[in-house]
Scaffold this motif. Structure first.
Motif, PDB file in Angstrom:
ATOM      1  N   ILE A   1       0.865  -1.173   0.000  1.00 50.11           N
ATOM      2  CA  ILE A   1       0.000   0.000   0.000  1.00 50.11           C
ATOM      3  C   ILE A   1       0.907   1.229   0.000  1.00 50.11           C
ATOM      4  O   ILE A   1       1.643   1.478   0.948  1.00 50.11           O
ATOM      5  CB  ILE A   1      -0.940   0.033   1.221  1.00 50.11           C
ATOM      6  N   ALA A   2       0.865   1.982  -1.083  1.00 50.38           N
ATOM      7  CA  ALA A   2       1.726   3.145  -1.227  1.00 50.38           C
ATOM      8  C   ALA A   2       1.150   4.365  -0.515  1.00 50.38           C
ATOM      9  O   ALA A   2       1.883   5.160   0.051  1.00 50.38           O
ATOM     10  CB  ALA A   2       1.961   3.456  -2.704  1.00 50.38           C
ATOM     11  N   THR A   3      -0.149   4.500  -0.557  1.00 53.27           N
ATOM     12  CA  THR A   3      -0.772   5.682   0.035  1.00 53.27           C
ATOM     13  C   THR A   3      -2.259   5.444   0.266  1.00 53.27           C
ATOM     14  O   THR A   3      -2.852   4.569  -0.348  1.00 53.27           O
ATOM     15  CB  THR A   3      -0.557   6.921  -0.876  1.00 53.27           C
ATOM     16  N   GLU A   4      -2.830   6.221   1.172  1.00 51.84           N
ATOM     17  CA  GLU A   4      -4.277   6.234   1.379  1.00 51.84           C
ATOM     18  C   GLU A   4      -4.739   7.658   1.145  1.00 51.84           C
ATOM     19  O   GLU A   4      -4.137   8.599   1.666  1.00 51.84           O
ATOM     20  CB  GLU A   4      -4.641   5.768   2.791  1.00 51.84           C
ATOM     21  N   ILE A   5      -5.769   7.818   0.345  1.00 53.01           N
ATOM     22  CA  ILE A   5      -6.294   9.132   0.004  1.00 53.01           C
ATOM     23  C   ILE A   5      -7.715   9.246   0.543  1.00 53.01           C
ATOM     24  O   ILE A   5      -8.591   8.478   0.149  1.00 53.01           O
ATOM     25  CB  ILE A   5      -6.328   9.348  -1.527  1.00 53.01           C
ATOM     26  N   ASP A   6      -7.921  10.199   1.440  1.00 56.09           N
ATOM     27  CA  ASP A   6      -9.267  10.477   1.930  1.00 56.09           C
ATOM     28  C   ASP A   6      -9.857  11.539   1.009  1.00 56.09           C
ATOM     29  O   ASP A   6      -9.584  12.733   1.155  1.00 56.09           O
ATOM     30  CB  ASP A   6      -9.229  10.967   3.374  1.00 56.09           C
ATOM     31  N   VAL A   7     -10.638  11.101   0.030  1.00 57.65           N
ATOM     32  CA  VAL A   7     -11.150  12.033  -0.978  1.00 57.65           C
ATOM     33  C   VAL A   7     -12.191  12.997  -0.417  1.00 57.65           C
ATOM     34  O   VAL A   7     -12.489  14.001  -1.053  1.00 57.65           O
ATOM     35  CB  VAL A   7     -11.698  11.309  -2.231  1.00 57.65           C
ATOM     36  N   ARG A   8     -12.692  12.718   0.760  1.00 59.54           N
ATOM     37  CA  ARG A   8     -13.663  13.624   1.384  1.00 59.54           C
ATOM     38  C   ARG A   8     -13.039  14.977   1.699  1.00 59.54           C
ATOM     39  O   ARG A   8     -13.747  15.960   1.854  1.00 59.54           O
ATOM     40  CB  ARG A   8     -14.227  12.994   2.661  1.00 59.54           C
TER      41      ARG A   8
ATOM     42  N   TYR B   1     -14.001  18.683  -7.784  1.00 55.44           N
ATOM     43  CA  TYR B   1     -13.466  18.845  -9.131  1.00 55.44           C
ATOM     44  C   TYR B   1     -11.997  18.432  -9.244  1.00 55.44           C
ATOM     45  O   TYR B   1     -11.474  18.312 -10.341  1.00 55.44           O
ATOM     46  CB  TYR B   1     -13.651  20.286  -9.618  1.00 55.44           C
ATOM     47  N   GLU B   2     -11.311  18.180  -8.108  1.00 53.42           N
ATOM     48  CA  GLU B   2      -9.911  17.771  -8.120  1.00 53.42           C
ATOM     49  C   GLU B   2      -9.716  16.281  -7.809  1.00 53.42           C
ATOM     50  O   GLU B   2      -8.620  15.760  -7.982  1.00 53.42           O
ATOM     51  CB  GLU B   2      -9.123  18.577  -7.085  1.00 53.42           C
ATOM     52  N   ARG B   3     -10.741  15.620  -7.338  1.00 56.28           N
ATOM     53  CA  ARG B   3     -10.594  14.258  -6.808  1.00 56.28           C
ATOM     54  C   ARG B   3     -10.029  13.261  -7.805  1.00 56.28           C
ATOM     55  O   ARG B   3      -9.024  12.606  -7.536  1.00 56.28           O
ATOM     56  CB  ARG B   3     -11.936  13.750  -6.280  1.00 56.28           C
ATOM     57  N   HIS B   4     -10.670  13.103  -8.939  1.00 56.31           N
ATOM     58  CA  HIS B   4     -10.238  12.068  -9.879  1.00 56.31           C
ATOM     59  C   HIS B   4      -8.843  12.343 -10.412  1.00 56.31           C
ATOM     60  O   HIS B   4      -8.038  11.422 -10.548  1.00 56.31           O
ATOM     61  CB  HIS B   4     -11.247  11.898 -11.006  1.00 56.31           C
ATOM     62  N   ALA B   5      -8.538  13.605 -10.676  1.00 60.26           N
ATOM     63  CA  ALA B   5      -7.193  13.948 -11.170  1.00 60.26           C
ATOM     64  C   ALA B   5      -6.128  13.568 -10.145  1.00 60.26           C
ATOM     65  O   ALA B   5      -5.078  13.008 -10.506  1.00 60.26           O
ATOM     66  CB  ALA B   5      -7.110  15.433 -11.493  1.00 60.26           C
ATOM     67  N   GLN B   6      -6.384  13.831  -8.876  1.00 62.40           N
ATOM     68  CA  GLN B   6      -5.416  13.474  -7.836  1.00 62.40           C
ATOM     69  C   GLN B   6      -5.283  11.960  -7.701  1.00 62.40           C
ATOM     70  O   GLN B   6      -4.179  11.436  -7.547  1.00 62.40           O
ATOM     71  CB  GLN B   6      -5.794  14.105  -6.505  1.00 62.40           C
ATOM     72  N   ILE B   7      -6.401  11.261  -7.769  1.00 59.42           N
ATOM     73  CA  ILE B   7      -6.357   9.803  -7.663  1.00 59.42           C
ATOM     74  C   ILE B   7      -5.584   9.202  -8.833  1.00 59.42           C
ATOM     75  O   ILE B   7      -4.710   8.356  -8.644  1.00 59.42           O
ATOM     76  CB  ILE B   7      -7.784   9.217  -7.580  1.00 59.42           C
ATOM     77  N   PHE B   8      -5.869   9.653 -10.052  1.00 54.54           N
ATOM     78  CA  PHE B   8      -5.151   9.121 -11.215  1.00 54.54           C
ATOM     79  C   PHE B   8      -3.672   9.496 -11.175  1.00 54.54           C
ATOM     80  O   PHE B   8      -2.817   8.706 -11.575  1.00 54.54           O
ATOM     81  CB  PHE B   8      -5.802   9.574 -12.522  1.00 54.54           C
TER      82      PHE B   8
ATOM     83  N   LEU C   1     -15.789   6.454 -10.643  1.00 54.06           N
ATOM     84  CA  LEU C   1     -14.330   6.360 -10.675  1.00 54.06           C
ATOM     85  C   LEU C   1     -13.898   4.999 -11.207  1.00 54.06           C
ATOM     86  O   LEU C   1     -12.973   4.902 -12.022  1.00 54.06           O
ATOM     87  CB  LEU C   1     -13.750   6.599  -9.281  1.00 54.06           C
ATOM     88  N   ARG C   2     -14.573   3.956 -10.780  1.00 49.62           N
ATOM     89  CA  ARG C   2     -14.232   2.618 -11.264  1.00 49.62           C
ATOM     90  C   ARG C   2     -14.425   2.526 -12.783  1.00 49.62           C
ATOM     91  O   ARG C   2     -13.607   1.930 -13.493  1.00 49.62           O
ATOM     92  CB  ARG C   2     -15.082   1.561 -10.565  1.00 49.62           C
ATOM     93  N   ARG C   3     -15.495   3.120 -13.289  1.00 48.87           N
ATOM     94  CA  ARG C   3     -15.716   3.124 -14.736  1.00 48.87           C
ATOM     95  C   ARG C   3     -14.598   3.870 -15.460  1.00 48.87           C
ATOM     96  O   ARG C   3     -14.158   3.450 -16.528  1.00 48.87           O
ATOM     97  CB  ARG C   3     -17.066   3.754 -15.060  1.00 48.87           C
ATOM     98  N   GLN C   4     -14.152   4.983 -14.878  1.00 46.09           N
ATOM     99  CA  GLN C   4     -13.050   5.730 -15.480  1.00 46.09           C
ATOM    100  C   GLN C   4     -11.772   4.892 -15.488  1.00 46.09           C
ATOM    101  O   GLN C   4     -11.032   4.910 -16.465  1.00 46.09           O
ATOM    102  CB  GLN C   4     -12.797   7.038 -14.734  1.00 46.09           C
TER     103      GLN C   4
END
Length: 96
Positions: free
Chosen positions: A5-12, A17-24, A47-50
């Protein structure tokens, strides 16, 4: 192969508008065999579909917690390239 596990991101905590870009961005920085965990207040189906459209054959999606108030999803990077036909050079398209 063992997953790290490299990182955990709390998207909350990230503006929508920044969430998916940061996750990718985080996912793209992973090596094969590493994973990230996202924490969200809803099921991240879009997000899963993306991921499926953007990185086919390069990830595994595992629910660690599935609501109703909190979702935790582990996204494993299984390879750094698409399984089949994912290269821009497939069919000699880029001349490489």
């Amino acid at each position: 192969m063992s997953t790290t596990i490299a990182t955990e991101i709390d998207v909350r905590t990230i503006p929508p508008y920044e969430r998916h870009a940061q996750i990718f961005g985080q996912f793209d920085a992973l090596e094969a065999g590493q994973a990230l965990v996202i924490v969200n207040d809803h099921d991240p189906v879009p997000l899963r579909r993306q991921f499926a459209a953007r990185t086919p054959g390069q990830f595994d999606w595992t629910y660690l917690e599935a609501g109703p108030a909190l979702w935790r999803v582990q996204i494993d990077k299984t390879s750094n390239t698409a399984q089949e036909g994912g290269s821009c050079c497939s069919g000699g398209a880029c001349g490489g």
